[in-house]
Design an enzyme around this catalytic site. Structure first.
Site, PDB file in Angstrom:
ATOM      1  N   ASP A 166     -14.435 -27.250  24.859  1.00  0.00           N
ATOM      2  CA  ASP A 166     -13.651 -27.058  23.638  1.00  0.00           C
ATOM      3  C   ASP A 166     -12.275 -27.673  23.853  1.00  0.00           C
ATOM      4  OD1 ASP A 166     -13.674 -25.445  20.948  1.00  0.00           O
ATOM      5  OD2 ASP A 166     -11.712 -25.065  21.835  1.00  0.00           O
ATOM      6  N   ILE A 169      -5.044 -27.007  20.506  1.00  0.00           N
ATOM      7  CA  ILE A 169      -3.607 -27.129  20.759  1.00  0.00           C
ATOM      8  C   ILE A 169      -3.021 -25.730  20.877  1.00  0.00           C
ATOM      9  CG2 ILE A 169      -1.404 -27.964  19.850  1.00  0.00           C
ATOM     10  CD1 ILE A 169      -3.045 -30.112  18.328  1.00  0.00           C
ATOM     11  N   HIS A 170      -2.264 -25.487  21.944  1.00  0.00           N
ATOM     12  CA  HIS A 170      -1.694 -24.170  22.195  1.00  0.00           C
ATOM     13  C   HIS A 170      -0.212 -24.286  22.543  1.00  0.00           C
ATOM     14  CE1 HIS A 170      -5.641 -22.236  22.180  1.00  0.00           C
ATOM     15  NE2 HIS A 170      -6.073 -23.246  22.901  1.00  0.00           N
ATOM     16  N   ARG A 171       0.482 -23.171  22.429  1.00  0.00           N
ATOM     17  CA  ARG A 171       1.896 -23.077  22.792  1.00  0.00           C
ATOM     18  C   ARG A 171       2.000 -22.983  24.310  1.00  0.00           C
ATOM     19  NH1 ARG A 171       4.157 -18.278  19.651  1.00  0.00           N
ATOM     20  NH2 ARG A 171       4.338 -17.051  21.548  1.00  0.00           N
ATOM     21  N   GLU A 233     -15.111 -30.301  19.572  1.00  0.00           N
ATOM     22  CA  GLU A 233     -14.369 -30.965  18.494  1.00  0.00           C
ATOM     23  C   GLU A 233     -14.052 -32.423  18.783  1.00  0.00           C
ATOM     24  OE1 GLU A 233     -13.497 -26.564  17.976  1.00  0.00           O
ATOM     25  OE2 GLU A 233     -13.600 -27.964  19.650  1.00  0.00           O
ATOM     26  N   GLU A 289       7.738 -21.286  14.683  1.00  0.00           N
ATOM     27  CA  GLU A 289       6.330 -21.483  14.382  1.00  0.00           C
ATOM     28  C   GLU A 289       6.151 -21.960  12.945  1.00  0.00           C
ATOM     29  OE1 GLU A 289       3.814 -21.500  16.239  1.00  0.00           O
ATOM     30  OE2 GLU A 289       4.171 -20.292  18.022  1.00  0.00           O
TER      31      GLU A 289
END
Length: 496
Positions: A166, A169-171, A233, A289
């Protein structure tokens, strides 16, 4: 002239350079600590960023204070027009283009390390001189950020039991010379992988891929049920480009890297280790955010131990301004494609377009344009809205308009609300269902009826004219005149 195909960030930038006003470079010195984001706020951030802001060109900063030789790109996808240029699509057809890519995925392909530009330079974190904090100019968006963040790092991980991969996009906050924290919103697939590995007492090997063909990060932003657990994806980016994304074996962990990335951070998410997000700053805030507010610093986040970094020569670090228009493109266009595909399956031809509005960061607000063509179509518009809410769990509000209303024009949408909507009969409430934890109104402190943070009331605003009264809601018609002879400066090609 035939367009040069895009297969990485550099070919994407070359295409933008051929279109005046889409890319700006500067060699004026800039600090990555709040200043770079502050500049781009005025130049082109848009979105839910505090005004004044605007849509503008992407920018490359070539003189980063404290990081000689480094370059930072911001705003690559911070306009719908620019995304259309990069994905070979008219801006209003992007949902259709993305939806077709989901339905026609192409698997990634492996390449040898000799054919992987991302490994032209290899740095091992075991080297005593290795320090992520001085190696890469990770920006802070504001002076209150928990620390420097990699805002466009595409994390690639694999299920430790099943093996499927997988990307999301993460912080990612830089905490130490070889440590990052990672924030997972609820139900992210890589977090499921992490939990499985942690239950077995093992680290989860991952790569963080930055500076990519824009088809890759935008394709990675689809969510379940469109891309269920086990769906890679990266296949969507393959569908968009007509060829598989190239992968290569990472150098220091047993994982894959995106071969044509500018920068890849290799590492492991450690089991049973947590860290406070603002441990180095005590600001109480994470970063701004997508809703436009500073997110709270998380008191306990999983930790990534960095094992190495690989780069292209002259690597470009790509970032975004958290609440800006780029988030709308990344999150919103996949949302539109998911809604379009699901509604088309249920009622072919009824939904004519959909826009995940920038006011909701591409997540919270959708405008559905529908075509009622017979009396029995009445009510189907509300069914379409219910399908949209079912397809995308983080969607909060849906506004439905007729086909004579431009869903991308907020003035036109609000006009429909003023003249084709009565609040007591055209509003549907769906209370107490999951939404998004970063919306500050979605919690019991705002509404005691919401039992836990992340629950919300979802709302449908039916701003379509009743079919039996359609003749009363016909818009005034004007003669269609070519304005070019009268205003050639505004219409140089005779386009109205």
């Amino acid at each position: 002239m035939e367009k040069q195909p895009i297969n990485d960030l550099r070919t994407a930038l070359a295409r933008l350079q051929a279109h005046p006003g889409q890319l700006l470079e500067t060699s004026h010195p800039v600090s990555p600590k709040a200043q770079l984001a502050g500049v781009y706020r005025r130049v082109g951030a848009g979105g839910t960023v505090k005004r004044p802001t605007q849509l503008g060109p992407a920018m490359i900063f070539n003189n980063i204070e404290g990081y000689p030789g480094s370059r930072v790109l911001v705003g690559l996808m911070a306009s719908r027009e620019r995304v259309g240029l990069l994905l070979d699509s008219a801006p209003d057809k992007l949902a259709e283009r993305m939806g077709a890519a989901v339905q026609n995925p192409i698997d990634p392909v492996m390449v040898d390390r000799a054919d992987a530009p991302c490994q032209e330079i290899v740095l091992d974190a075991r080297d005593p001189d290795f320090d992520l904090r001085t190696l890469l100019p990770a920006p802070t968006n504001t002076a209150e950020d928990a620390g420097p963040f990699f805002c466009l790092g595409l994390v690639l991980g694999s299920d430790p039991n099943e093996g499927h991969t997988d990307v999301t996009i993460h912080r990612l906050c830089v905490q130490d010379r070889d440590k990052l924290t990672i924030f997972f919103a609820p139900d992210r697939h890589i977090d499921h992988f992490r939990q499985k590995a942690e239950a077995a007492g093992k680290p989860l090997p991952i790569t963080i891929n930055m500076g990519l063909d824009p088809a890759i990060p935008i394709g990675a932003c689809f969510e379940a049920p469109t891309t269920p657990l086990g769906f890679d994806e990266l296949k969507i980016a393959g569908g968009l480009r007509g060829q598989g994304v190239e992968l290569v074996d990472a150098v220091t962990v047993k994982q894959k890297s995106i071969a044509r990335a500018e920068i890849v951070i290799e590492g492991e998410i450690l089991p049973n280790e947590r860290m406070r997000e603002d441990i180095n700053t005590d600001t109480g805030h994470a970063m701004p955010e997508f809703p436009g507010y500073n997110g709270p610093a998380n008191p306990s986040l999983p930790v990534i131990r960095v094992t190495g970094v690989t780069m292209r020569r002259g690597a470009i670090l790509q970032t975004l301004v958290g609440p800006g228009e780029e988030h709308t493109s990344l999150a919103g266009i996949p949302t539109e494609a998911s809604i379009r595909n699901a509604v088309e399956l249920a009622m072919p031809g009824f939904l004519t377009n959909v826009y995940a509005h920038t006011a909701g960061g591409g997540k919270l607000l959708a405008i559905l344009q529908v075509a009622k063509r017979k009396a029995s179509d009445e009510g189907r518009q509300r069914q379409a809205a219910l399908i949209a809410l079912g397809v995308y769990r983080e969607l909060k509000n849906v506004i439905i308009v007729d086909e004579d209303v431009d869903p991308f024009d907020s003035d036109d949408v609000l006009w429909a609300m003023q003249t084709r909507y009565q609040g007591d009969m055209d509003t549907l409430f769906i209370p107490g269902v999951p939404g998004h934890v970063l919306d500050p109104s979605q919690g019991p402190e705002y509404n005691p009826a919401l039992l836990v943070r992340g629950l919300t009331c979802k709302t449908i605003f039916d701003c379509t004219a009743p079919f039996h009264l359609r003749d009363h809601f016909t818009r005034a018609e004007f003669v269609d005149i070519d304005p070019h002879p009268y205003a050639p400066e505004l219409f140089p090609r005779g386009n109205a």
